[in-house]
Design a protein around this motif. Structure first.
Motif, PDB file in Angstrom:
ATOM      1  N   ASP A 181      -3.340   8.926  10.891  1.00 50.48           N
ATOM      2  CA  ASP A 181      -3.023   7.521  10.642  1.00 50.48           C
ATOM      3  C   ASP A 181      -1.935   7.450   9.585  1.00 50.48           C
ATOM      4  O   ASP A 181      -2.180   7.085   8.438  1.00 50.48           O
ATOM      5  N   VAL A 182      -0.710   7.792   9.983  1.00 49.88           N
ATOM      6  CA  VAL A 182       0.365   8.028   9.029  1.00 49.88           C
ATOM      7  C   VAL A 182       1.249   6.805   8.789  1.00 49.88           C
ATOM      8  O   VAL A 182       2.093   6.829   7.902  1.00 49.88           O
ATOM      9  N   VAL A 183       1.069   5.726   9.557  1.00 57.38           N
ATOM     10  CA  VAL A 183       2.028   4.626   9.515  1.00 57.38           C
ATOM     11  C   VAL A 183       1.650   3.566   8.490  1.00 57.38           C
ATOM     12  O   VAL A 183       2.475   3.168   7.660  1.00 57.38           O
ATOM     13  N   SER A 184       0.424   3.069   8.531  1.00 59.56           N
ATOM     14  CA  SER A 184       0.029   1.971   7.650  1.00 59.56           C
ATOM     15  C   SER A 184      -0.066   2.432   6.201  1.00 59.56           C
ATOM     16  O   SER A 184      -0.477   3.556   5.918  1.00 59.56           O
ATOM     17  N   ALA A 185       0.303   1.528   5.273  1.00 58.04           N
ATOM     18  CA  ALA A 185       0.117   1.794   3.855  1.00 58.04           C
ATOM     19  C   ALA A 185      -1.329   1.507   3.474  1.00 58.04           C
ATOM     20  O   ALA A 185      -2.117   0.991   4.273  1.00 58.04           O
ATOM     21  N   GLN A 186      -1.683   1.843   2.218  1.00 56.19           N
ATOM     22  CA  GLN A 186      -3.056   1.674   1.763  1.00 56.19           C
ATOM     23  C   GLN A 186      -3.110   0.934   0.431  1.00 56.19           C
ATOM     24  O   GLN A 186      -2.269   1.138  -0.438  1.00 56.19           O
ATOM     25  N   ASN A 187      -4.113   0.082   0.290  1.00 56.22           N
ATOM     26  CA  ASN A 187      -4.419  -0.542  -0.988  1.00 56.22           C
ATOM     27  C   ASN A 187      -5.427   0.351  -1.704  1.00 56.22           C
ATOM     28  O   ASN A 187      -6.594   0.397  -1.338  1.00 56.22           O
ATOM     29  N   GLN A 188      -4.984   1.082  -2.734  1.00 56.25           N
ATOM     30  CA  GLN A 188      -5.823   2.069  -3.393  1.00 56.25           C
ATOM     31  C   GLN A 188      -6.318   1.609  -4.758  1.00 56.25           C
ATOM     32  O   GLN A 188      -6.677   2.431  -5.604  1.00 56.25           O
ATOM     33  N   LEU A 189      -6.358   0.291  -4.983  1.00 64.57           N
ATOM     34  CA  LEU A 189      -6.829  -0.213  -6.276  1.00 64.57           C
ATOM     35  C   LEU A 189      -8.272   0.203  -6.543  1.00 64.57           C
ATOM     36  O   LEU A 189      -8.673   0.320  -7.706  1.00 64.57           O
ATOM     37  N   GLU A 190      -9.056   0.416  -5.470  1.00 66.52           N
ATOM     38  CA  GLU A 190     -10.428   0.888  -5.619  1.00 66.52           C
ATOM     39  C   GLU A 190     -10.646   2.178  -4.833  1.00 66.52           C
ATOM     40  O   GLU A 190     -11.723   2.408  -4.279  1.00 66.52           O
ATOM     41  N   PHE A 191      -9.613   3.025  -4.814  1.00 66.50           N
ATOM     42  CA  PHE A 191      -9.732   4.324  -4.152  1.00 66.50           C
ATOM     43  C   PHE A 191     -10.099   4.094  -2.684  1.00 66.50           C
ATOM     44  O   PHE A 191      -9.414   3.325  -2.011  1.00 66.50           O
TER      45      PHE A 191
END
Length: 476
Positions: A181-191
């Motif tokens: 799943d390489v395309v979408s970015a991630q919201n990592q504010l809570e890991f």
């Protein structure tokens, strides 16, 4: 896209104090969410193409809240309101989350060949408004947010299904891993702790898919990339948590994102086919890395200081997926080769503190449907570093596994536990959770997040972030 939707994986690796493990974060229709819990609402069920776009079919009955112009198909409106409250009981104890989220989305069609969807979400967290536990930069960054979620147009031209706008592009198919799943970015504010839908961030993209027989080709172009949201230094789950070596202090500069030029756009191609019950895909993706690398400079005067700055590199990736159902057991595998990404090393003499390392990530996943509506998922994953630098914070072969077990206690209670374990060192994430469905469209849950491991590992860097949480959500 017509392909099975997947779940996610781990936060990008190679950053300081981050060991290379694929981290389960679940997703997908009728499957687990980021905590591993199944979401019991209408969107979990298999949808037709019209239903997926929220467009009513002939004979459908309009629901309360649907809005329609005379003579045109109705507009479908969906959304939710949710509260999540968390208390970090590891020292130093503190309230770490009290977020209230509200999302609303509408979908419909302008003509027989032009459909649309628009979605927005707002978050407000009183902890970051009133608490004095966090620094001002973190409080300002996390106290509130307004997000444009999936918002796009769909049409068909010369046999190609086209989608233009902000959209989720899902290329992986395992339970809770980002390997393919390489395309979408991630919201990592809570890991990786929140639900899947809050972790994945849509991209502004143009996507075309063409179907021929049991196969299809997918082309993706992202002219204005979105990158992972890692928060600010001092946040609970900022990627760098380790202390500097003796005699040094450390500081962090602002993130440097690539300029929005044609040369810095992202693009990819993916081929999928179904043969003898085997669902197989292969892809190529060239991009500005959605995950930052923390470039490190050493400043000796007036005070010895390590200065970190998150930057993004140009990378390319080639990979594939395979899946097949064997009666009550479903098998999936994914593999991705990545070139161009840089990783941190411990030696202070290394210019910028990083070295290039080509990697191969792969995973094997097995889903078991058990008696009494129980579900078991077992996964084995490994990251391989080619031309391994001896001063990397992790080994040439990093191996781990995960277990997700979920059952039912009557019609309304769903206990579950997710355990992610490194086989290279004693680091893990353990997540027991109990979900209660008191009424239609209502869901509540209580759970615990327990981190273990050394401070230079993926989970151990959050050793003092163990927390309990409660959630309540209403879908409409």
């Amino acid at each position: 896209s017509g392909a099975p939707q997947k779940r996610e994986s781990l936060p990008p690796q190679g950053r300081p104090a981050a060991a290379p493990l694929a981290l389960p974060v679940a997703e997908g229709a009728g499957t687990a969410d980021a905590t591993g819990s199944k979401q019991d609402n209408a969107e979990d069920l298999p949808l037709s193409k019209d239903e997926l776009f929220g467009v009513a079919k002939p004979g459908d009955v309009a629901k309360p809240g649907d809005v329609a112009k005379k003579g045109s198909p109705p507009v479908a409106i969906r959304g939710f309101i949710e509260n999540e409250t968390a208390y970090t009981y590891a020292d130093p104890t503190h309230w770490s989350r009290a977020v209230v989220r509200a999302q609303v989305g509408a979908s419909g069609q302008l003509s027989d060949n032009l459909k649309w969807k628009a979605t927005v979400r707002g978050d407000v967290d009183p902890v970051y408004i009133w608490s004095n536990f966090y620094n001002d930069a973190v409080k300002k960054d996390e106290r509130s947010a307004f997000l444009i979620e999936e918002t796009y147009l769909d049409t068909t031209v010369a046999g190609w299904d086209l989608r233009i706008g902000r959209q989720q592009i899902v290329w992986g198919e395992v339970v809770g891993i980002f390997v393919a799943d390489v395309v979408s970015a991630q919201n990592q504010l809570e890991f990786i702790l929140p639900e899947f839908e809050y972790i994945r961030t849509p991209q502004w993209a143009a996507r075309g898919e063409y179907y021929f027989g049991d196969s299809h080709v997918e082309l993706v172009w992202i002219p204005y990339p979105t990158y992972n949201n890692i928060g600010k230094p001092g946040a609970d789950f900022y990627p760098v948590q380790s202390s500097p070596p003796p005699g040094f202090s450390q500081t962090f500069l602002g993130e440097v994102q690539p300029a929005h030029t044609l040369a810095n756009t992202n693009y990819g191609v993916r081929l999928t086919t179904l043969k003898s019950g085997w669902d197989v895909s292969g892809f190529y993706y060239g991009s500005e890395d959605i995950a930052p690398t923390f470039v490190r400079n050493v400043v000796l005067t007036p005070t010895p200081t390590l200065v970190y700055q998150p930057e993004h590199e140009r990378i390319w990736q080639v990979g594939g997926t395979v899946g097949k159902a064997f009666q009550s057991v479903v098998f999936h595998a994914e593999a991705v080769y990545t070139s161009g990404r840089e990783y941190n090393v411990t030696r202070l003499s290394q210019p910028n503190g990083v070295v290039p390392q080509d990697t191969l990530e792969y995973i094997f996943s097995f889903d078991f449907n058990l008696p009494r509506d129980a579900f078991l998922n077992l996964q084995l994953f490994q990251n391989v570093f080619f031309n391994h630098d001896p001063d990397l914070v992790f080994n040439q072969f990093e191996t781990g596994g995960s277990v997700l077990l979920r059952g039912k206690l009557g019609p309304k209670l769903e206990p579950e536990i997710l355990w992610i374990q490194s086989f290279n060192r004693l680091e893990s994430l353990i997540r027991p959770r109990l979900t209660w469905h008191p009424a239609t469209n209502w869901r509540t849950a209580v759970g615990v997040d327990i981190f273990n491991g050394p401070v230079t590992s993926v989970f151990g860097r959050f050793n003092d972030r163990d927390r309990v949480y409660v959630e309540a959500r209403y879908d409409f």
